[in-house]
Design an enzyme around this catalytic site. Structure first.
Site, PDB file in Angstrom:
ATOM      1  N   GLU D 108       0.793  -1.227   0.000  1.00 21.44           N
ATOM      2  CA  GLU D 108       0.000   0.000   0.000  1.00 21.44           C
ATOM      3  C   GLU D 108       0.831   1.286   0.000  1.00 21.44           C
ATOM      4  OE1 GLU D 108      -4.161  -0.635   1.667  1.00 21.44           O
ATOM      5  OE2 GLU D 108      -2.820  -1.020   3.369  1.00 21.44           O
ATOM      6  N   HIS D 127      -0.571   5.524   8.008  1.00 19.88           N
ATOM      7  CA  HIS D 127      -1.706   4.660   7.675  1.00 19.88           C
ATOM      8  C   HIS D 127      -1.799   3.589   8.749  1.00 19.88           C
ATOM      9  CE1 HIS D 127      -4.469   1.892   5.984  1.00 19.88           C
ATOM     10  NE2 HIS D 127      -3.561   0.959   5.810  1.00 19.88           N
ATOM     11  N   HIS D 129      -4.672   0.753  11.184  1.00 21.33           N
ATOM     12  CA  HIS D 129      -5.977   0.140  11.462  1.00 21.33           C
ATOM     13  C   HIS D 129      -6.346   0.440  12.905  1.00 21.33           C
ATOM     14  CE1 HIS D 129      -3.920  -2.943   8.635  1.00 21.33           C
ATOM     15  NE2 HIS D 129      -4.383  -1.924   7.936  1.00 21.33           N
ATOM     16  N   HIS D 198     -11.439  -0.924   6.714  1.00 20.77           N
ATOM     17  CA  HIS D 198      -9.992  -1.054   6.578  1.00 20.77           C
ATOM     18  C   HIS D 198      -9.227  -0.285   7.660  1.00 20.77           C
ATOM     19  CE1 HIS D 198      -6.343  -0.621   3.602  1.00 20.77           C
ATOM     20  NE2 HIS D 198      -5.959  -0.811   4.830  1.00 20.77           N
TER      21      HIS D 198
END
Lengths: 269, 269, 269, 269
Positions: D108, D127, D129, D198
């Site tokens: 990603e 980024h 979760h 996500h």
């Protein structure tokens, strides 16, 4: 003080020699049991599942034997967080220990034996009372994948009601092959089956995969309960195609999390 | 630097000898108090309950004396997480200390004295402000066993309302034998009694059992609150027969969790 | 290796001498600032509040000076969890530092100066963003004592709305004496005042008492929110008489929790 | 025992020399990559985000290069909690590694390349979760600033629905530049964008700012969910002017929290 050093040194050397001898004997016995890498993974799985809060003093994790598919490996009856290689035993698919040497066995080893018997593609199993999952087993709310990390939950998981197979007055445990077989049937093609008033079982093709799944099932349960409250029942779950695609992707990166969990639980590299 | 070594050695030997003498005296005094294994369990119970979040700076755990059933053992007034064998004192069933030596006593020792007086089969008691249980004491929601680990909760536990025995303006504490006796009556045959606006009391036949029960009462409270929200009030609890059968089963495996908790709280083996 | 020992020894002795000199100078400077026991308590308070999750990188705790009632002690602008005795500074009741030496000051020191000015009986103040309390400040749900540990909350605590004193476009901070005075008025006779969209302030007659109150305000907020959900709004709180009696009782046992918290946060005794 | 000391000493000196040589070579290679202070911050960011529970085995943090604005720094594919300076790699804005040397790349990385391409003022990206944020991405409940620490959330943050850009059967990942560009467009002028099913992306002008924002986004999500329940939907959020003023203020004190987090995650000073 200084005089005692040589004596201390001699004692330490003797102790080190004895420890080495013991370690060699133990290592030899472990090699005879199964591939040492599988045993190492299984010990790590026990420690990781404890460190991550999936198991506490109870729960267990097993692996199908690497060369004998009708055998599986499971610790003697003890807290997973204390398991070492010496505690791993070999069982057949009736749940009998091959070399018991008087050790106590988990009453619920039939969870493992019956699932391995029914599903040849399954190579690793976790049974736990993972806390956030308990409320899902005790209600009729479907456990579904809220995000890609738990995509292996697919379109939702079944609940095993022991009253159907064991009647209204069991002690809740899977204490014989018949209850184990009923639980295995309920699992079907799912990666997880909930057990009402008890816990859950997670299965996988490898020790690393089953540990990953057990940890993210716990996290998903916590987050799904939160999302259902926040959205007042309106929640956008992964659809079947997203779940399948994501689950395939995740299988390629299991090692990334495993390394971290292993280091946290066992230290060193 | 090197010159100081012999001097340092001499000092250390002297210190070690003094420490040994002190430890022997303490050990001898502990042996006179009660079976050292019981005291060891009681100290471990204090540390475990703190480590597991059942008690914080407050709360206490006691054990009936091993050879004198009209006596019980309880620490002097202090945080359970800091208790050592030297802090354990002996009390009679009026809540009087037998050898106070000026030490401060827990105001609420009457919780213990009155329950031991009323129930000869009870050998260990925990009083705590275990957090997740507080909301159950302050509402009329019944604490019931959501899963087999808390099956000792049976068909639900009573709530003690101090206003009934002590009026509308108490400081909430069980600070005399009369309040202790009222609390003991409310306990009845239950393993747990909640105290509105205060905490709870858990009882058992042994230190290991009462610690197990105190820990899983806390966990059950958290999970039951969660299940009631998730199921919007519809929750499938253990029935009376399942609870009884499961509780009998669990009594046989208390040691498995105890070993883990003890090692976490006290280190070593 | 052995040859280097004397050199190493010399270096270590020199370093030790320098460290001692520095420590003596620092100790002397601290003694001039205030009673070393008060400074020690204030440093411990900073560390305890961080260890117990009341403050994170932000928040502060102060104490009124032991011999100069128009002065108070507060750390320079830094994370409470890292505060040492050398970081403690002296302020007057206008919020000015008496010996700034270029050190950065907390923007919100006026919380402390204005409350000490308005309430001579208050000797210690904690300002924090203690997490569980934030939702109470942002809703109109009254924070009340659910159990005896938080009985100092009395019949409920006020909420400070900065828009009333500072308008609709502040940065939420108490960055001048006027806002500090408005906050002090809102506090009134309460032990705690919530700040909408920001945090809260807790006051007490001593450092030990204010730390006790700050910790149990956080716990009470978490448990009260849980109880309101569990009881669907029907919760049995302490009444005014119970709260007053219990609060008086607790003031006698603050030291029991303090010892535990101090040992956890700072180690040793 | 004593005889072995000189040998041990020699071995240790040799090992130390080798280690020094290796460290010098590594340091030299790091210096060629980018400003060592930026790399040090980026390594610390990885460790802090793990220690604070924003990332687990997955998630990543990047920084725009200090002298080459069309380049950015990101670790090789691994758990953030284990990242060291040697693991940092340089990428161009197409997401290609400049000196891959066979190392595995994050699938990603296009999250980073496309956001750096679209927004020249952004210099750091996380980024994750981050758990408490997941339920907001899966419902239509707006994530808004409940208190001043999360004032950078402004008037609320957008949600990226991958089905709009990638169709109904993706594996949820931003695995190509097109999905990265769609995500960058959804971000707009916000500091945070949620990704349904996500996780989320947080951006900032510096590594320290983006870490601060990622941590307080997680905390705000937890507290906002709690406030919405407590207030039954009625919650008093920061208004747009308060959020803007507070966010400007916070940018001046990022270092206070950073020092604490860094020390916790990495030890030492």
């Amino acid at each position: 003080m200084r005089k005692s050093v040589p004596l201390l040194g001699t004692l330490m050397l003797a102790a080190a020699a004895a420890a080495l001898e013991f370690a060699e004997a133990a290592a030899s016995s472990i090699k005879e049991l199964a591939d040492p890498r599988l045993i190492d993974d299984l010990v790590a799985a026990n420690r990781i599942l404890y460190d991550q809060g999936v198991v506490d003093g109870f729960g267990h994790v097993s692996a199908r034997h690497d060369t004998e598919p009708a055998r599986f490996l499971l610790a003697r009856s003890m807290a997973p967080g204390l398991v070492t290689a010496d505690d791993i035993m070999k069982f057949d698919l009736d749940g009998d220990a091959l070399d018991p040497r008087g050790r106590t066995l988990y009453v619920e080893r039939f969870i493992h034996s019956e699932i391995y018997k029914a599903y040849p593609e399954i190579n690793a199993i976790v049974h736990s009372h993972s806390p956030s999952i308990i409320p899902f087993g005790a209600t009729n709310v479907l456990l579904r994948p809220l995000y890609h990390m738990s995509s292996f939950l697919g379109t939702g998981v079944p609940i095993f009601e022991i009253r159907e197979a064991g009647g209204l007055a069991t002690d809740m445990l899977i204490r014989n092959p018949e209850l184990g077989a009923a639980l295995a049937r309920k699992l079907g093609t799912s990666a997880v089956v909930l057990m009402r008033g008890h816990g859950n079982v997670v299965v996988g093709v490898s020790v690393k995969q089953v540990v990953f799944r057990a940890i993210y099932t716990e996290i998903n349960a916590r987050l799904e309960a939160e999302a259902l409250r926040l959205g007042q029942g309106e929640v956008n779950f992964l659809n079947a195609e997203e779940a399948a695609a994501s689950s395939a992707t995740n299988n390629a990166v299991l090692g990334r999390a495993w390394e971290l969990w292993r280091q946290r639980a066992l230290g060193g590299s």
